[in-house]
Write a protein that holds these residues in place. Structure first.
Motif, short mmCIF file in Angstrom:
data_model
loop_
_atom_site.label_atom_id
_atom_site.label_comp_id
_atom_site.label_asym_id
_atom_site.label_seq_id
_atom_site.Cartn_x
_atom_site.Cartn_y
_atom_site.Cartn_z
N VAL A 72 -10.27 -2.16 -4.03
CA VAL A 72 -10.10 -2.59 -5.20
C VAL A 72 -10.44 -1.38 -6.21
CG1 VAL A 72 -11.39 -4.10 -7.04
CG2 VAL A 72 -10.98 -5.03 -4.76
N LYS A 73 -11.38 -0.52 -6.05
CA LYS A 73 -11.56 0.69 -6.97
C LYS A 73 -10.29 1.40 -7.05
CE LYS A 73 -14.82 4.41 -7.56
NZ LYS A 73 -14.16 5.76 -7.75
N SER A 74 -9.70 1.63 -5.78
CA SER A 74 -8.35 2.52 -5.90
C SER A 74 -7.38 1.70 -6.79
CB SER A 74 -7.94 2.83 -4.40
OG SER A 74 -7.29 1.55 -3.69
N MET A 75 -7.31 0.54 -6.60
CA MET A 75 -6.15 -0.44 -7.58
C MET A 75 -6.79 -0.53 -8.96
SD MET A 75 -5.74 -3.91 -5.09
CE MET A 75 -4.44 -4.54 -6.15
N VAL A 76 -7.85 -0.39 -9.30
CA VAL A 76 -8.25 -0.38 -10.67
C VAL A 76 -8.12 0.98 -11.47
CG1 VAL A 76 -10.38 -0.16 -12.26
CG2 VAL A 76 -9.83 -2.14 -10.59
N GLU A 77 -8.33 2.07 -10.38
CA GLU A 77 -8.04 3.46 -10.79
C GLU A 77 -6.52 3.62 -11.06
OE1 GLU A 77 -11.81 5.48 -9.51
OE2 GLU A 77 -10.10 5.70 -8.21
N ALA A 85 0.81 -1.18 0.02
CA ALA A 85 0.01 0.02 -0.19
C ALA A 85 0.72 1.24 0.16
CB ALA A 85 -0.77 0.00 1.10
N ALA A 86 0.75 1.94 -1.03
CA ALA A 86 1.53 3.24 -1.10
C ALA A 86 0.24 4.34 -1.53
CB ALA A 86 2.34 3.24 -2.23
N ALA A 87 0.47 5.51 -0.79
CA ALA A 87 -0.52 6.53 -1.01
C ALA A 87 -1.87 5.81 -0.82
CB ALA A 87 -0.16 7.45 -2.30
N GLY A 88 -2.16 4.95 -0.24
CA GLY A 88 -3.70 4.41 -0.04
C GLY A 88 -4.05 3.46 -1.21
N GLU A 89 -2.77 3.14 -2.07
CA GLU A 89 -3.38 2.24 -2.99
C GLU A 89 -2.31 0.93 -2.98
OE1 GLU A 89 -4.14 5.91 -6.16
OE2 GLU A 89 -2.79 4.70 -6.42
#
Ligand SMILES: [Mn+2]
Length: 88
Positions: free
Chosen positions: A60-65, A28-32
């Motif tokens: 998951v949304k942050s990972m996709v983005e 996790a870096a910067a929340g992602e």
């Protein structure tokens, strides 16, 4: 890109998802969550059952983005959308 990690049926289990991502080498870096060379493919059923549904969706949304994951809709997501779609 070295390859893909196929992840299915998280079903709202946010703590277990974070433990799995950590075990697979995602950080996790910067929340992602990101992996230096791999991408996660979520193959459906992020929601229902567990008590961490919103956290799972946020992760998951942050990972996709961020481009570190792709996602395929599961039957539980389809049912949730259908349930909240008005029938004419
Ligand atoms: Mn399922």
């Amino acid at each position: 890109m070295d390859g893909y990690d196929i992840i299915g049926d998280v079903h709202g289990c946010a703590t277990q998802l974070e433990a799995l991502l950590d075990k697979l080498g995602y950080r996790a870096a910067a929340g992602e969550y990101r992996h230096p060379s791999r991408q996660a493919i979520f193959v459906g059923d992020l929601i229902d059952r567990g008590d961490g549904q919103l956290r799972v969706l946020e992760i998951v949304k942050s990972m996709v983005e961020a481009g570190s994951a792709k996602i395929v809709m599961g039957n539980h997501e389809f049912n949730a959308l259908a349930y909240h779609t008005e029938w004419p």
